[in-house]
Scaffold this active site. Structure first.
Site, PDB file in Angstrom:
ATOM      1  N   ASP A 244      -3.491   9.641   2.898  1.00 18.46           N
ATOM      2  CA  ASP A 244      -3.047   9.456   1.518  1.00 18.46           C
ATOM      3  C   ASP A 244      -4.250   9.577   0.603  1.00 18.46           C
ATOM      4  O   ASP A 244      -5.360   9.159   0.949  1.00 18.46           O
ATOM      5  CB  ASP A 244      -2.406   8.078   1.344  1.00 18.46           C
ATOM      6  CG  ASP A 244      -1.257   7.874   2.304  1.00 18.46           C
ATOM      7  OD1 ASP A 244      -0.271   8.622   2.214  1.00 18.46           O
ATOM      8  OD2 ASP A 244      -1.372   6.995   3.188  1.00 18.46           O
TER       9      ASP A 244
ATOM     10  N   ASP B 169      -1.176   9.432   8.798  1.00 20.82           N
ATOM     11  CA  ASP B 169      -1.189  10.427   7.723  1.00 20.82           C
ATOM     12  C   ASP B 169      -2.365  10.126   6.805  1.00 20.82           C
ATOM     13  O   ASP B 169      -3.011   9.096   6.922  1.00 20.82           O
ATOM     14  CB  ASP B 169       0.132  10.422   6.943  1.00 20.82           C
ATOM     15  CG  ASP B 169       0.547   9.023   6.530  1.00 20.82           C
ATOM     16  OD1 ASP B 169      -0.327   8.188   6.232  1.00 20.82           O
ATOM     17  OD2 ASP B 169       1.761   8.758   6.508  1.00 20.82           O
TER      18      ASP B 169
ATOM     19  N   ASP C   2      -1.159  -3.160  -1.534  1.00 18.96           N
ATOM     20  CA  ASP C   2      -0.600  -4.355  -0.903  1.00 18.96           C
ATOM     21  C   ASP C   2      -1.646  -5.253  -0.234  1.00 18.96           C
ATOM     22  O   ASP C   2      -1.877  -6.372  -0.662  1.00 18.96           O
ATOM     23  CB  ASP C   2       0.565  -3.999   0.036  1.00 18.96           C
ATOM     24  CG  ASP C   2       0.268  -2.848   0.989  1.00 18.96           C
ATOM     25  OD1 ASP C   2      -0.881  -2.368   1.024  1.00 18.96           O
ATOM     26  OD2 ASP C   2       1.196  -2.417   1.715  1.00 18.96           O
TER      27      ASP C   2
END
Ligand code: ATP
Ligand code: MG
Length: 462
Positions: free
Chosen positions: A68, A66, A159
């Protein structure tokens, strides 16, 4: 690649700007919908970047799952720009721009926020305001993370370094604040910041480390890996609904078997599936390990072939041996017949499992159905076999039986082979197959009647 010292808030961060001619990301590899969102934000005067897995995977020449987007527009400002926009998430507020089934996720740059202790100092004027946008539990878990900031702060709050790369729609450069490109090239999953603090803020990051290492075939850097086994228990504090979503990404993304092994090595598997950690006795423990391997490998193979997969199938197979063990316990403890014990055990196992992974009701219903079919596939006389073939979950139940047959051999293997033939034979042959079953049933009933009359109608154990 040239180096630039321009950062907004953190002097330690050094920004690498990779110009268009030095990276492989091209607009033709980005979905039209993501491009539309990037351009609209950009033309309205906001910064707009592709970020996260989209950039990472394109740099690795892989197809992103996907796209983002990160921007300095607030969620409300994003909503004003797009009619097809929905704001989601409390803990982490995001804008979803909907294009039919395609969803483009737009996140506002996250900024730094103080810890709860810092917020409580009397000199903090805006305690109340901050408290609403960021909140942390006593053990450091972020309950809310909605303090907005600049792009470099945003990079630090992501992260892993490989997930903190920003592709600019303005000048087509890639901005790298954390040496993510270097780690990407070296195949290293490295957490940004102090690993223990970051895992305490959000224990799901431990699962993500394992997931990316497996999916990208990378290695988890030592200081990133070191605290995981001791902190794995923190997953107990993560809402079970979120762990359901995560468990699908871990086990149903095409690298389930590899991910499972990493999770086990890091003590991360048992907090998700405590039932599978239980001692079922030597022989059943071994079968349980085998069935997990088989179902994950077969799921991976199906995904590779673009075949349909269903979480209900995966969970039902994984939990089968604990279910069998529990059903036997129920027979002994409560003197139930096998069928009743089995159904009660099915409830026990699901009730326990949903405490850690909140499997939605529509799937638990399917899991029960698939389990029950394991019992029903034994009786094939009269019209039973034909009726079973019509069941919606027949195929799943048969695939399941086949896996069990491979593990256990003997009668179960024969049963699976019988069903394999029955499905594909013509009418005449099917009729003969059922006749044979009818005959052997009559024989065994007569034999049974002669030897000992039966009082209880008990279901045969598979
Ligand atoms: P994929 O979509 O391929 O699974 P991804 O890296 O895009 O991988 P997403 O869950 O889509 O993962 O998240 C998008 C980005 O948001 C990540 O790349 C990362 O930068 C950031 N992110 C997601 N989850 C977290 C988290 N728990 N903590 C910090 N940053 C996160
Ligand atoms: Mg993503």
């Amino acid at each position: 690649m040239h180096r630039d010292s321009q950062t907004h808030s953190n002097a330690e961060l050094k920004l690498n700007i990779i110009p268009r001619q030095e990276h492989c990301i091209s607009r033709k590899d980005i979905s039209d919908n993501a491009l539309k969102v990037l351009y609209r934000l950009n033309k309205s005067g906001y910064q707009a970047y592709l970020v996260g897995g989209g950039v990472r995977d394109l740099l690795l020449k892989k197809q992103p799952k996907d796209f983002d987007i990160a921007t300095n527009a607030t969620p409300d400002e994003v909503r004003q720009l797009f009619r097809n926009c929905r704001l989601v998430g409390r803990r982490f507020r995001l804008a979803h721009i909907l294009f039919g089934r395609d969803v483009i996720e737009v996140a506002t740059f996250r900024g730094h926020h103080q810890t709860e202790q810092e917020q409580k100092t009397p000199e903090q004027e805006n305690t109340e305001k901050k408290d609403k946008s960021a909140r942390q539990s006593d053990d450091g878990m972020l309950l809310r993370d909605n303090v907005y900031g600049f792009i470099d702060e945003d990079a630090e709050r992501r992260d892993f370094t490989v997930n903190a790369l920003y592709y600019s729609i303005d000048d087509f450069t890639v901005r790298d604040y954390t040496d993510g490109v270097k780690d990407l090239q070296a195949g290293i999953i490295r957490l940004i910041g102090d690993p223990e603090t970051r895992y305490r803020e959000d224990p799901v990051r431990m699962l993500r480390a394992a997931r990316f290492a497996a999916k990208l075939d990378m290695r988890i850097e030592e200081t990133t890996a070191a605290p995981i086994p001791a902190l794995a228990h923190l997953l107990g504090d993560v809402p079970a609904a979120r762990l359901f979503e995560e468990s699908l990404k871990l086990l149903q993304s095409g690298y389930g078997w590899k991910t499972y092994r990493l999770l086990s090595d890091f003590n991360l598997f048992s907090p998700l599936f405590p039932i599978l950690d239980r001692d079922l006795g030597e022989s059943r423990n071994a079968k349980c390990t085998q069935i997990i391997e088989k179902v994950l490998k077969s799921t991976d193979a199906r995904i590779a072939k673009n075949l349909r997969i269903n979480p209900a199938f995966l969970f039902s197979v994984m939990l089968w041996y604990p279910l069998e063990a529990r059903a036997e316990e129920r027979v002994i403890e409560r003197g139930l017949n096998y069928y009743d014990a089995f159904m009660a055990a099915a409830n026990d196992i699901l009730d326990e499992q949903i405490k850690t992974i909140a499997i939605p009701r529509r799937f638990t219903a399917m899991i029960r159905e698939i389990w029950l079919l394991q019992l029903r596939l034994i009786s094939r006389s009269g019209t039973r076999a034909y009726k079973l073939l019509e069941q919606q979950k027949f195929r799943a139940a048969f695939d399941f039986l086949e896996i069990r047959g491979e593990i256990e051999g003997g009668q179960l293997k024969e049963l699976a082979t019988w069903w394999e033939h029955f499905q594909f034979e013509d009418k005449e042959k099917r009729h003969q197959m059922v006749q044979l079953i009818n005959k052997s049933n009559t024989k065994s009933t007569t034999r049974r009647k002669k030897s000992k009359p039966r009082h209880n109608k008990t279901q045969q154990k598979p």
